[in-house]
Write a protein that holds these residues in place. Sequence first.
Motif, PDB file in Angstrom:
ATOM      1  N   PRO A 110       0.803  -1.228   0.000  1.00 29.79           N
ATOM      2  CA  PRO A 110       0.000   0.000   0.000  1.00 29.79           C
ATOM      3  C   PRO A 110       0.831   1.270   0.000  1.00 29.79           C
ATOM      4  N   THR A 111       2.030   1.217   0.568  1.00 29.97           N
ATOM      5  CA  THR A 111       2.881   2.406   0.648  1.00 29.97           C
ATOM      6  C   THR A 111       4.232   2.108   0.013  1.00 29.97           C
ATOM      7  N   LEU A 112       4.946   3.174  -0.349  1.00 26.99           N
ATOM      8  CA  LEU A 112       6.259   2.998  -0.954  1.00 26.99           C
ATOM      9  C   LEU A 112       7.253   2.435   0.054  1.00 26.99           C
ATOM     10  N   GLU A 113       7.077   2.792   1.319  1.00 32.93           N
ATOM     11  CA  GLU A 113       7.975   2.277   2.355  1.00 32.93           C
ATOM     12  C   GLU A 113       7.844   0.753   2.471  1.00 32.93           C
ATOM     13  N   GLN A 114       6.615   0.262   2.496  1.00 37.16           N
ATOM     14  CA  GLN A 114       6.411  -1.181   2.543  1.00 37.16           C
ATOM     15  C   GLN A 114       6.851  -1.840   1.244  1.00 37.16           C
ATOM     16  N   ALA A 115       6.662  -1.159   0.133  1.00 39.47           N
ATOM     17  CA  ALA A 115       7.076  -1.715  -1.158  1.00 39.47           C
ATOM     18  C   ALA A 115       8.583  -1.908  -1.213  1.00 39.47           C
ATOM     19  N   MET A 116       9.338  -1.002  -0.607  1.00 36.64           N
ATOM     20  CA  MET A 116      10.793  -1.150  -0.568  1.00 36.64           C
ATOM     21  C   MET A 116      11.187  -2.400   0.200  1.00 36.64           C
ATOM     22  N   ARG A 117      10.453  -2.702   1.262  1.00 38.24           N
ATOM     23  CA  ARG A 117      10.732  -3.931   2.010  1.00 38.24           C
ATOM     24  C   ARG A 117      10.236  -5.156   1.255  1.00 38.24           C
ATOM     25  N   ALA A 118       9.117  -4.983   0.540  1.00 34.28           N
ATOM     26  CA  ALA A 118       8.545  -6.118  -0.194  1.00 34.28           C
ATOM     27  C   ALA A 118       9.476  -6.619  -1.287  1.00 34.28           C
ATOM     28  N   LYS A 119      10.206  -5.719  -1.929  1.00 35.58           N
ATOM     29  CA  LYS A 119      11.076  -6.148  -3.029  1.00 35.58           C
ATOM     30  C   LYS A 119      12.281  -6.935  -2.529  1.00 35.58           C
ATOM     31  N   GLU A 120      12.504  -6.946  -1.213  1.00 34.16           N
ATOM     32  CA  GLU A 120      13.613  -7.715  -0.643  1.00 34.16           C
ATOM     33  C   GLU A 120      13.178  -9.089  -0.143  1.00 34.16           C
TER      34      GLU A 120
ATOM     35  N   GLU B  40      10.740  -6.504  -7.540  1.00 28.57           N
ATOM     36  CA  GLU B  40      11.570  -5.352  -7.894  1.00 28.57           C
ATOM     37  C   GLU B  40      10.965  -4.568  -9.051  1.00 28.57           C
ATOM     38  N   MET B  41      10.455  -5.292 -10.051  1.00 22.84           N
ATOM     39  CA  MET B  41       9.860  -4.630 -11.205  1.00 22.84           C
ATOM     40  C   MET B  41       8.578  -3.898 -10.810  1.00 22.84           C
ATOM     41  N   GLU B  42       7.758  -4.546 -10.009  1.00 22.04           N
ATOM     42  CA  GLU B  42       6.505  -3.926  -9.574  1.00 22.04           C
ATOM     43  C   GLU B  42       6.762  -2.741  -8.661  1.00 22.04           C
ATOM     44  N   TYR B  43       7.865  -2.786  -7.922  1.00 18.18           N
ATOM     45  CA  TYR B  43       8.238  -1.627  -7.115  1.00 18.18           C
ATOM     46  C   TYR B  43       8.405  -0.396  -8.007  1.00 18.18           C
ATOM     47  N   GLY B  44       9.038  -0.590  -9.166  1.00 17.76           N
ATOM     48  CA  GLY B  44       9.212   0.522 -10.098  1.00 17.76           C
ATOM     49  C   GLY B  44       7.884   1.063 -10.601  1.00 17.76           C
ATOM     50  N   ASP B  45       6.924   0.164 -10.853  1.00 10.17           N
ATOM     51  CA  ASP B  45       5.596   0.605 -11.298  1.00 10.17           C
ATOM     52  C   ASP B  45       4.902   1.412 -10.204  1.00 10.17           C
ATOM     53  N   LEU B  46       4.951   0.900  -8.974  1.00  5.16           N
ATOM     54  CA  LEU B  46       4.303   1.606  -7.863  1.00  5.16           C
ATOM     55  C   LEU B  46       5.013   2.918  -7.564  1.00  5.16           C
TER      56      LEU B  46
END
Length: 366
Positions: free
Chosen positions: A109-119, A320-326
């Motif tokens: 939902p947030t960019l902060e969580q997305a940064m953790r999600a890509k790891e 990682e790719m979806e992080y870029g989209d978000l």
Amino acid sequence: MMHKLKVGIIGVGMAFERLHYPAYKQLADRYEIVALCDLDKEKALNWANRLNLQQDSVYTDFQEMLTRKDLDVIDIMMPIELNYEVTEAAAKRMAGQRKGIICEKPLAPTLEQAMRAKELAPKYNIPIMIAENFRYNQEIDLIRDLVRTKRVGDVWYFVQNRVVNFPEDMLKNKFPAKEWRQHPEFPGGAFTDTGVHDLAGLRHIFGPIDSLQAFGRPQTADFAPYAVINANLLFKSGVTGNFNFFCAGKEMQHPLIGLRIFGTQGMIYLEERDCGTINLAFNDGRQEQIPYEVQKGYYNELLNFYNALTGIEPISVTPEMEYGDLKTVHDVLKSIQEKRIISVDDSDSYHPPYQQPPVNQAHILQ
């Protein structure tokens, strides 16, 4: 005979019924749904009856379902605000067990969580695919290839117009009817939920984005902070374009604006994703129509994930790719709020460190 991967579903709502389940039926020789989890137990039990599953295969606590040893794949279809939380819990529970996770877009939902999600994938040594169907849709792949092979010459620019009549759709049996979409607990509302598809598609066609500038027309309705968003995009390839997102009304004039790509030798035109035809119009007067199968993304993503888990090919859409989209979605919102140009992607290309599946993933079939 192909080995079937056993699937546990988390969330048996509209996304499962209308998007994923039809694709699972088409790939019944590769996947078998063996467990269901939903907070609404009656809904899950109805699906269990439909799939000929016993009641002990139905759960209301996904953590309990994750203790099963027979699951090869977990498919997560939850409200956006829960995507990271559930995916992280699943990755921890399944770490190193030769299993895989599918999570709906966006990955958090947030960019902060997305940064953790890509790891999560490298951290827990588990393959994760984000179900961004636009990156798997046949028409997007075809247009990308038309651009890369310069069928209309070098691309100058594009215009894309996306219209969603959220106020009307929320009163029908459609995705906007869900309470969590009408009163979202994540930034961007309908733009994040829907616009991320279009931006993912544009990034799939044209590659990384250098920078963008966006403007928005605010509204008071909860479902989105802006009724209209206009974003000017500069891709690292030099292509420029305008993406318009309108979520509070209709586009009545046909043909629709759709996606129009202008090249030195002609143009590519897709009226809308379900029209079934890509139109080419050349400067010398020639025209060409390219047919495609609509809504093929859900099938293609499940096929790709099966092939990845069996060691045949890499996952096409990683966290990682979806992080870029978000991040692009959040950069658009940031540009509107801060009234300035925002830099988007750091690199000119994207190659995840684990582009090829680990060797032990193929052991699932043994």
